[in-house]
Design an enzyme around this catalytic site. Structure first.
Site, mmCIF file in Angstrom:
data_model
loop_
_atom_site.group_PDB
_atom_site.id
_atom_site.type_symbol
_atom_site.label_atom_id
_atom_site.label_comp_id
_atom_site.label_asym_id
_atom_site.label_seq_id
_atom_site.Cartn_x
_atom_site.Cartn_y
_atom_site.Cartn_z
ATOM 1 N N ASN A 81 43.181 36.773 37.892
ATOM 2 C CA ASN A 81 44.325 35.845 37.746
ATOM 3 C C ASN A 81 45.613 36.544 37.324
ATOM 4 O O ASN A 81 46.694 36.177 37.762
ATOM 5 C CB ASN A 81 43.967 34.700 36.799
ATOM 6 C CG ASN A 81 43.529 35.172 35.441
ATOM 7 O OD1 ASN A 81 42.971 36.256 35.298
ATOM 8 N ND2 ASN A 81 43.780 34.380 34.433
ATOM 9 N N GLU B 49 36.579 37.734 26.459
ATOM 10 C CA GLU B 49 37.636 36.722 26.584
ATOM 11 C C GLU B 49 37.247 35.843 27.755
ATOM 12 O O GLU B 49 37.302 36.283 28.898
ATOM 13 C CB GLU B 49 38.988 37.394 26.861
ATOM 14 C CG GLU B 49 39.485 38.262 25.747
ATOM 15 C CD GLU B 49 39.633 37.504 24.449
ATOM 16 O OE1 GLU B 49 39.887 36.287 24.491
ATOM 17 O OE2 GLU B 49 39.458 38.131 23.401
ATOM 18 N N CYS C 124 44.114 31.587 31.736
ATOM 19 C CA CYS C 124 43.127 31.029 30.798
ATOM 20 C C CYS C 124 43.814 30.191 29.727
ATOM 21 O O CYS C 124 43.179 29.354 29.099
ATOM 22 C CB CYS C 124 42.298 32.142 30.182
ATOM 23 S SG CYS C 124 43.294 33.454 29.478
ATOM 24 N N GLU D 150 41.430 40.375 20.909
ATOM 25 C CA GLU D 150 42.196 41.503 21.429
ATOM 26 C C GLU D 150 43.564 41.484 20.769
ATOM 27 O O GLU D 150 43.857 40.641 19.935
ATOM 28 C CB GLU D 150 42.346 41.362 22.946
ATOM 29 C CG GLU D 150 41.023 41.328 23.679
ATOM 30 C CD GLU D 150 41.192 41.312 25.196
ATOM 31 O OE1 GLU D 150 41.858 40.398 25.713
ATOM 32 O OE2 GLU D 150 40.660 42.226 25.850
HETATM 33 O O1 TXE Z 1 35.133 35.399 37.598
HETATM 34 P P1 TXE Z 1 34.119 36.461 37.059
HETATM 35 P P2 TXE Z 1 35.166 34.697 39.030
HETATM 36 C C1 TXE Z 1 36.756 31.497 35.429
HETATM 37 C C2 TXE Z 1 37.370 30.472 36.341
HETATM 38 C C3 TXE Z 1 36.844 30.877 37.657
HETATM 39 C C4 TXE Z 1 35.448 31.322 37.289
HETATM 40 C C5 TXE Z 1 34.793 32.262 38.245
HETATM 41 O O2 TXE Z 1 36.916 29.195 36.007
HETATM 42 O O3 TXE Z 1 36.821 29.838 38.573
HETATM 43 O O4 TXE Z 1 35.604 31.958 36.054
HETATM 44 O O5 TXE Z 1 35.706 33.271 38.609
HETATM 45 C C6 TXE Z 1 33.225 40.933 37.033
HETATM 46 N N1 TXE Z 1 28.631 42.334 35.251
HETATM 47 N N2 TXE Z 1 37.652 32.584 35.139
HETATM 48 O O6 TXE Z 1 33.829 34.528 39.621
HETATM 49 O O7 TXE Z 1 32.948 36.584 37.982
HETATM 50 C C7 TXE Z 1 34.001 40.570 38.271
HETATM 51 O O8 TXE Z 1 33.765 41.519 39.291
HETATM 52 C C8 TXE Z 1 29.828 42.876 35.038
HETATM 53 C C9 TXE Z 1 38.379 32.444 33.945
HETATM 54 O O9 TXE Z 1 36.136 35.378 39.857
HETATM 55 O O10 TXE Z 1 33.876 36.154 35.646
HETATM 56 C C10 TXE Z 1 35.421 40.588 37.739
HETATM 57 O O11 TXE Z 1 35.897 41.930 37.654
HETATM 58 N N3 TXE Z 1 30.962 42.386 35.587
HETATM 59 C C11 TXE Z 1 38.988 33.692 33.517
HETATM 60 C C12 TXE Z 1 35.249 39.998 36.358
HETATM 61 O O12 TXE Z 1 33.872 40.177 36.036
HETATM 62 C C13 TXE Z 1 30.866 41.299 36.359
HETATM 63 C C14 TXE Z 1 39.532 34.573 34.543
HETATM 64 C C15 TXE Z 1 35.596 38.512 36.231
HETATM 65 O O13 TXE Z 1 34.966 37.805 37.238
HETATM 66 C C16 TXE Z 1 29.633 40.688 36.610
HETATM 67 C C17 TXE Z 1 38.674 34.636 35.709
HETATM 68 C C18 TXE Z 1 28.480 41.245 36.016
HETATM 69 N N4 TXE Z 1 27.251 40.742 36.199
HETATM 70 C C19 TXE Z 1 37.801 33.631 35.969
HETATM 71 N N5 TXE Z 1 29.845 39.629 37.428
HETATM 72 C C20 TXE Z 1 39.915 33.505 32.341
HETATM 73 N N6 TXE Z 1 39.707 32.440 31.574
HETATM 74 O O14 TXE Z 1 40.787 34.322 32.111
HETATM 75 C C21 TXE Z 1 31.174 39.579 37.663
HETATM 76 N N7 TXE Z 1 31.800 40.599 37.039
#
Ligand code: TXE
Length: 480
Positions: free
Chosen positions: A150, A248, A282, A461
């Site tokens: 994001n 976070e 977020c 953080e």
């Molecule tokens: O996020 P992911 P996604 C929320 C928001 C969104 C939902 C899913 O609701 O619709 O999460 O988004 C890495 N081990 N937020 O699927 O998967 C991934 O590659 C290690 C809120 O895109 O959580 C990326 O670099 N890493 C949020 C990072 O985690 C892993 C911002 C975040 O991706 C992993 C983003 C694993 N097993 C999404 N699986 C906020 N609140 O700021 C994934 N990743």
């Protein structure tokens, strides 16, 4: 088409397995680049480079580390227009927003922590006649930083900069959905003279390369920002290894508007806090609670302002909202709007996808959406949608406002709009959130702790908190 590379040991490196992921431009729905689909062997190479670089980097005088980091900050600043255009193309956000917010913040993260490196100090505790104890703060070693899509460069650097300032070396993974500015960061770090191996950037999918970073026995800590479900997976992997974690996670943030608030400032503030970056921050508000005497008037003013927001080509400086980040996320947001209607929502405005004529005809655009008539317990009001979708509800008194605001599993941020100082303090104390804004939103002081309560995360953080996370105190007691 551009082919991105990993950044390992100061070099641009292709993934060892030779596989790539398509990178899309959300505004057009087209593939415009490919990023490495790295695996555990790439992580191992990154780790080995970071391990070799650690002794020299951690022992380098802080002033020298600081100078190198300031050069990175200056290079980000010097490339403002190019990086903003790249961030906008990669993420779908309006280019003006990337220029005002994302890229300057990327530079600020480096310059803030470059100077913070100069202020890390030991503490002494005297027991006169008995002993002197002193505490040093040792960098952990090689650490992992994993960031979401994001605010790509903004959040990537928010983790990397304090780790480097603390004297750690880093294996970092940006989101596979928005890898471009992370790739450019590697090049700028090399140009700034960051020694090889101090920062290593490995691109790829979360369950593959992200998981390999978290599982790596030599990587001492993980700083992660992303969804709560992913945070739980990370915790399951890290906990048996007794690995330090900073998480976070998501939010479902309330904004409380009292009848005594500055009406126009509150309407404008709420529009901004709800729809900046298409609601994909977020810290965005997604639940608006408005004191009943002004509810109708406030709702009507809000609908008028939201209707006037321009959703359009992110390259167009007059666009207030651009595209949402991916087809999957677009589908998720639209399915939540459908769910909301199922749950009995009245759609005040928006409520559908938009087609933008011209080059963006196949992009992923969603109209900013206001809903009313939903109870606190329904899924629309409980789950993180992470898009331009906001639910309104009136309240009658402070007690009810607090019960609504605190009635979710998340606790990242909250915003209060009131001109009553005592009420502002009362609300701020009682809200279950790691960060409470009064009569403002997204005003961030990098010195303050940042993070969430409840399901919004673990740890903080920012400021000295991040330096503390990436270091380990050691106490030495010497008898007199
Ligand atoms: O996020 P992911 P996604 C929320 C928001 C969104 C939902 C899913 O609701 O619709 O999460 O988004 C890495 N081990 N937020 O699927 O998967 C991934 O590659 C290690 C809120 O895109 O959580 C990326 O670099 N890493 C949020 C990072 O985690 C892993 C911002 C975040 O991706 C992993 C983003 C694993 N097993 C999404 N699986 C906020 N609140 O700021 C994934 N990743």
């Amino acid at each position: 088409m551009e082919i991105l590379t990993n950044y390992i040991d100061g070099q641009q490196a292709s993934p060892l397995g030779g596989a790539y992921i398509d990178v899309f431009e959300p505004a057009t729905g087209q593939v415009y680049a490919q990023a490495p689909r790295s695996q555990a062997d790439d992580v191992e190479a990154a780790y080995q480079a970071a391990r070799r670089a650690f002794p020299a980097w951690s022992q380098m005088p802080a002033a020298q580390r600081s100078d190198i980091m300031l050069r990175v900050a200056a290079l980000i600043d010097n490339h403002l227009d190019e990086l903003a255009a790249a961030e906008s193309r990669d993420n779908g956000k309006p280019v003006g927003l990337a220029r005002r917010m994302d890229i300057p913040r990327g530079a600020a993260n480096f310059s803030y922590y470059a100077t913070a490196a100069l202020h890390i100090h030991d503490e002494a505790f005297g027991l006169p006649g008995q002993a002197l104890s002193y505490t040093t703060h040792k960098p952990l070693g090689v650490v992992g930083c994993i960031s979401p899509w994001n605010l790509p460069l903004y959040l990537f650097t928010w983790k990397i900069a304090p780790a480097l300032a603390a004297g750690c070396t880093v294996v970092a993974k940006p989101s596979e959905i928005t890898p471009y500015t992370a790739w450019r960061l590697g090049q700028l770090c090399a140009e700034a003279g960051l020694p090889p191996g101090v920062l290593n950037i490995v691109h790829g999918l979360g369950p593959e390369v992200g998981q390999a970073i978290v599982e790596h026995p030599g990587i001492k800590a993980i700083s992660f920002t992303g969804g709560s479900a992913t945070g739980r997976v990370l915790a399951q992997t890290a906990a048996p290894m007794l690995k330090k974690l900073s998480l976070e996670l998501g939010g479902k943030n309330p904004a409380l508007v009292f009848a005594d608030a500055d009406f126009h400032a509150a309407v404008e503030g709420v529009v901004r806090s709800s729809f900046t970056n298409q609601g994909q921050i977020c810290l965005c508000s997604s639940r608006l609670y408005i004191e009943r005497p002004i509810y109708d008037q406030f709702r009507d003013a809000l609908v008028a302002q939201v209707d006037a927001l321009k959703v359009g080509d992110p390259n167009d400086l007059s666009s207030n909202l651009g595209a949402v980040v991916s087809q999957a996320h677009f589908d998720k947001i639209l399915s939540y709007i459908q769910l909301a209607q199922h749950e009995g929502a009245n759609v005040l405005c928006g409520g559908q996808a938009l087609q933008i004529p011209g080059r963006c005809a196949n992009g992923w655009f969603v109209a900013p959406t206001l809903l009313e008539g939903l109870p606190i317990g329904c899924r629309t009001n409980q789950e993180e949608i992470f898009g331009p979708v906001v639910s309104l509800q009136p309240f009658d008194n402070e007690e009810e406002a607090l019960a609504l605001a605190n009635g979710v599993d998340y606790g990242l941020s909250a915003t209060v709009w009131t001109d009553n100082l005592r009420r502002a303090h009362r609300m701020a104390q009682a809200l279950e959130a790691g960060l409470v804004w009064v009569n403002t939103w997204l005003l961030r002081d990098l010195r303050t702790p940042f993070g969430g309560m409840k399901q919004s995360g673990i740890g903080r953080e920012g400021g000295t908190e991040a330096i503390r996370f990436f270091t380990e105190p050691k106490t030495i007691c010497i008898s007199e």
